[in-house]
Design a protein around this motif. Structure first.
Motif, PDB file in Angstrom:
ATOM      1  N   ALA A  14     -11.662   1.965   3.448  1.00  0.00           N
ATOM      2  CA  ALA A  14     -10.361   2.464   3.878  1.00  0.00           C
ATOM      3  C   ALA A  14     -10.133   2.252   5.358  1.00  0.00           C
ATOM      4  CB  ALA A  14     -10.268   3.947   3.546  1.00  0.00           C
ATOM      5  N   ALA A  15     -11.163   2.300   6.181  1.00  0.00           N
ATOM      6  CA  ALA A  15     -10.960   2.253   7.619  1.00  0.00           C
ATOM      7  C   ALA A  15     -10.402   0.914   8.065  1.00  0.00           C
ATOM      8  CB  ALA A  15     -12.280   2.527   8.337  1.00  0.00           C
ATOM      9  N   ALA A  17      -7.693  -0.717   6.845  1.00  0.00           N
ATOM     10  CA  ALA A  17      -6.301  -0.960   6.478  1.00  0.00           C
ATOM     11  C   ALA A  17      -5.362  -0.410   7.536  1.00  0.00           C
ATOM     12  CB  ALA A  17      -6.007  -0.334   5.118  1.00  0.00           C
ATOM     13  N   HIS A  18      -5.582  -0.747   8.838  1.00  0.00           N
ATOM     14  CA  HIS A  18      -4.760  -0.155   9.878  1.00  0.00           C
ATOM     15  C   HIS A  18      -3.822  -1.152  10.550  1.00  0.00           C
ATOM     16  CE1 HIS A  18      -8.365   2.773  10.478  1.00  0.00           C
ATOM     17  NE2 HIS A  18      -7.700   3.028   9.401  1.00  0.00           N
ATOM     18  N   VAL A  41      -0.937  -6.764   6.976  1.00  0.00           N
ATOM     19  CA  VAL A  41      -1.620  -5.511   7.289  1.00  0.00           C
ATOM     20  C   VAL A  41      -3.054  -5.606   6.795  1.00  0.00           C
ATOM     21  CG1 VAL A  41      -0.943  -4.364   5.142  1.00  0.00           C
ATOM     22  CG2 VAL A  41      -1.448  -2.985   7.128  1.00  0.00           C
ATOM     23  N   SER A  50       2.377  -6.521   4.093  1.00  0.00           N
ATOM     24  CA  SER A  50       2.748  -5.123   4.276  1.00  0.00           C
ATOM     25  C   SER A  50       3.883  -4.776   3.324  1.00  0.00           C
ATOM     26  CB  SER A  50       3.195  -4.865   5.718  1.00  0.00           C
ATOM     27  OG  SER A  50       3.723  -3.553   5.838  1.00  0.00           O
ATOM     28  N   PRO A  51       3.779  -3.636   2.639  1.00  0.00           N
ATOM     29  CA  PRO A  51       4.858  -3.215   1.743  1.00  0.00           C
ATOM     30  C   PRO A  51       5.954  -2.434   2.452  1.00  0.00           C
ATOM     31  CG  PRO A  51       3.012  -1.719   1.521  1.00  0.00           C
ATOM     32  CD  PRO A  51       2.605  -2.734   2.543  1.00  0.00           C
ATOM     33  N   ILE A  52       6.033  -2.571   3.775  1.00  0.00           N
ATOM     34  CA  ILE A  52       7.017  -1.778   4.527  1.00  0.00           C
ATOM     35  C   ILE A  52       8.428  -2.085   4.048  1.00  0.00           C
ATOM     36  CG2 ILE A  52       7.184  -3.530   6.341  1.00  0.00           C
ATOM     37  CD1 ILE A  52       7.497  -1.207   8.346  1.00  0.00           C
ATOM     38  N   ARG A  56      13.062   0.510   7.459  1.00  0.00           N
ATOM     39  CA  ARG A  56      12.282   1.106   8.555  1.00  0.00           C
ATOM     40  C   ARG A  56      12.213   0.205   9.781  1.00  0.00           C
ATOM     41  NH1 ARG A  56       7.000   2.247   7.946  1.00  0.00           N
ATOM     42  NH2 ARG A  56       7.353   3.179  10.003  1.00  0.00           N
ATOM     43  N   SER A 106       0.771   9.280   7.462  1.00  0.00           N
ATOM     44  CA  SER A 106      -0.575   9.099   6.943  1.00  0.00           C
ATOM     45  C   SER A 106      -1.221  10.472   6.881  1.00  0.00           C
ATOM     46  CB  SER A 106      -1.372   8.162   7.866  1.00  0.00           C
ATOM     47  OG  SER A 106      -2.726   8.154   7.516  1.00  0.00           O
ATOM     48  N   TYR A 116     -11.306   7.196  11.406  1.00  0.00           N
ATOM     49  CA  TYR A 116     -10.210   6.312  11.832  1.00  0.00           C
ATOM     50  C   TYR A 116      -9.958   6.456  13.327  1.00  0.00           C
ATOM     51  CZ  TYR A 116      -5.158   6.276  12.950  1.00  0.00           C
ATOM     52  OH  TYR A 116      -3.941   6.163  13.576  1.00  0.00           O
ATOM     53  N   GLU A 141      -0.382  12.231  10.487  1.00  0.00           N
ATOM     54  CA  GLU A 141       0.308  11.602  11.608  1.00  0.00           C
ATOM     55  C   GLU A 141       1.539  10.854  11.116  1.00  0.00           C
ATOM     56  OE1 GLU A 141      -2.509   7.613  11.503  1.00  0.00           O
ATOM     57  OE2 GLU A 141      -2.267   8.624  13.379  1.00  0.00           O
ATOM     58  N   TYR A 143       3.502   7.357  12.100  1.00  0.00           N
ATOM     59  CA  TYR A 143       3.129   6.164  12.850  1.00  0.00           C
ATOM     60  C   TYR A 143       4.223   5.114  12.800  1.00  0.00           C
ATOM     61  CZ  TYR A 143       1.650   4.027   8.381  1.00  0.00           C
ATOM     62  OH  TYR A 143       1.597   3.519   7.101  1.00  0.00           O
ATOM     63  N   ARG A 145       5.177   0.802  14.103  1.00  0.00           N
ATOM     64  CA  ARG A 145       4.601  -0.519  14.371  1.00  0.00           C
ATOM     65  C   ARG A 145       5.402  -1.242  15.445  1.00  0.00           C
ATOM     66  NH1 ARG A 145      -0.322  -0.425  11.626  1.00  0.00           N
ATOM     67  NH2 ARG A 145      -0.013  -0.142   9.391  1.00  0.00           N
ATOM     68  N   PHE A 260       1.097   1.548  16.689  1.00  0.00           N
ATOM     69  CA  PHE A 260       0.234   0.381  16.505  1.00  0.00           C
ATOM     70  C   PHE A 260       0.944  -0.813  17.119  1.00  0.00           C
ATOM     71  CE2 PHE A 260      -2.944   1.830  13.368  1.00  0.00           C
ATOM     72  CZ  PHE A 260      -2.368   3.024  12.973  1.00  0.00           C
TER      73      PHE A 260
END
Lengths: 269, 162
Positions: A14-15, A17-18, A41, A50-52, A56, A106, A116, A141, A143, A145, A260
């Motif tokens: 998991a760490a 996927a930032h 991502v 990225s599924p953004i 957004r 998140s 993280y 948090e 976040y 981009r 980020f």
């Protein structure tokens, strides 16, 4: 013993996927030739589109060599074969910027949130959680981009690449102090990190080789003037990234507001 | 794909230490493992998406190889050991092809070391400690194999995707 290892194995998954960046299909194009871009991502085996959602994205523009801003939002088609297409008629070096709002959230269990923060070098946040006695509490948090990429149109040297070394006004920004496209193998690439317009000290900046990005190639902490210096290994596809966070007001539903930032480019020397 | 190093090392231990060391015709079994691993390693690279199923298969083979040691000798024919050896070797080779051929070193070293140790122990008829180790391998294999098929709990979903 096996049960204790299991969450650590998943932590390592998991760490990663930032990170988020703009990835052009090619770094150099002829005048008027479309440049396709995707939003990426994660790194290594966890890298993906990225599924953004498009709603957004609050800014998607290019800064031309003469400083003019070109709105690229009409060329966005998030989630298609690629996420955006842009074409530039005049030769030169263009800086494409993308910013999102901070409505993404998140929510992580304490062990993952602390990991993280440690991986991304957010030591002030760790210190804050420690002093507040919240290291065992889950972390939440908002976040956002802030991504930049450098593309070259036309032949090298056709136009002075003057905008690459100037801030583009991102909330968190990596600003190279030398044009990365002109640095040869082993050359120094100094960058300055800006957070809300002022140099940021103590930020962990990572250099990734996008062709072998399971692990960063190099990591540096920005100094008191917000500067960090890297050695570019040579020709290839490179990405710099940095993360910074600040505590939210007590009335907020989340603990931190995190930004980020990334800068991607293709070194051709 | 999750990290395959532990799976490859324990597959080497289970295949070498348990199947070969306590099987008949150890030379034949070792040859079968090496041949299958080589074939798996030189085949065209499988799709990256086959990594997780191969990893699950590796954990399953560890359970089978380790669990078979608890069977009476009459229920452990040479044919069973040969099948385990071939499938384990092939799986290790394919997994190495997906994860990088360098990872096969973990399998090879573990296989060699555990085979030597188990042959020495078998000569002394020290079966009980080996069966205890086999039990641990079954437990570790069962846990890791289960992790590959469990739905991801919310706390372990990938984060920061947008």
């Amino acid at each position: 013993m096996p049960l204790r290892f299991a969450p650590l194995c998943l932590l390592a998954v998991a760490a990663d996927a930032h990170d988020f960046w703009l990835q052009p299909a090619r770094w150099q194009a002829a005048p008027g030739e479309p440049i396709r871009m995707t939003l990426q991502v994660g790194h290594g085996p966890y890298r993906q589109r990225s599924p953004i959602p498009a709603r957004r994205i609050v800014r998607f523009a290019a800064i031309a060599p003469n400083g003019r801003q070109i709105d690229l939002r009409p060329g966005m088609h998030i989630g298609g074969a690629d996420d955006a297409t842009a074409a530039f008629g005049a030769p030169g070096t263009y800086v494409v910027v993308l910013e999102t709002d901070n409505r993404a959230e998140s929510h992580l269990p304490a062990i993952r949130f602390n990991d993280y923060l440690k991986v991304e070098g957010l030591t002030p946040a760790i210190a804050l959680r420690t002093s507040a006695g919240r290291m065992d509490a889950d972390g939440a948090e908002n976040y956002s981009r802030h991504a930049k990429t450098i593309v070259r149109v036309g032949l090298a040297g056709a136009q002075p690449a003057s905008r690459v070394t100037k801030p583009a006004g991102l909330a968190l920004e990596i600003v190279p102090e030398a044009d990365p496209l002109t640095i040869g193998r082993g050359g120094a690439l100094p960058v300055r990190i800006y957070y809300r317009g002022t140099p940021l000290a103590g930020a962990l900046v990572k250099l990734n080789d996008l062709d072998h990005d399971a692990e960063p190639v190099a990591m540096r902490r920005s100094d008191a003037q917000g500067r960090a210096v890297f050695r570019l290994p040579g020709k290839g596809n490179w990405q710099l990234n940095v993360v910074w966070t600040r505590p939210q007001p007590k009335t907020s539903l989340t603990d931190f507001d995190t930004s980020f930032s990334s800068l991607s480019f293709g070194a051709i020397e | 794909m999750r990290d395959p190093h532990l799976a490859l090392a324990l597959l080497g231990v289970a295949t070498g230490g348990l199947t070969v060391g306590f099987g008949r015709k150890g030379g034949v079994l070792l040859g079968a493992i090496a041949l299958a691993a080589t074939v798996g390693a030189v085949l065209p690279t499988p799709d990256a998406g086959t990594g997780e199923p191969l990893l699950a298969l590796a954990w399953g083979l560890i359970i089978i190889a380790a669990g078979s040691l608890w069977l009476p000798d009459r229920l452990r024919p040479h044919a069973l050991n040969l099948v385990i050896a071939i499938v384990s070797g092939g799986t290790a080779g394919l997994l190495g092809r997906v994860a990088g051929v360098g990872t096969l070193g973990w399998f090879a070293v573990a296989l060699t070391f555990s085979t030597v140790v188990s042959i020495l122990l078998a000569r002394k008829r020290w079966r009980l400690p080996i069966r205890v180790v086999a039990g641990w391998l079954v437990a570790i294999g069962a846990l890791n194999a289960t992790l590959t098929i469990l739905p991801v709990t919310p706390g372990y979903l990938p984060d920061h995707l947008e």
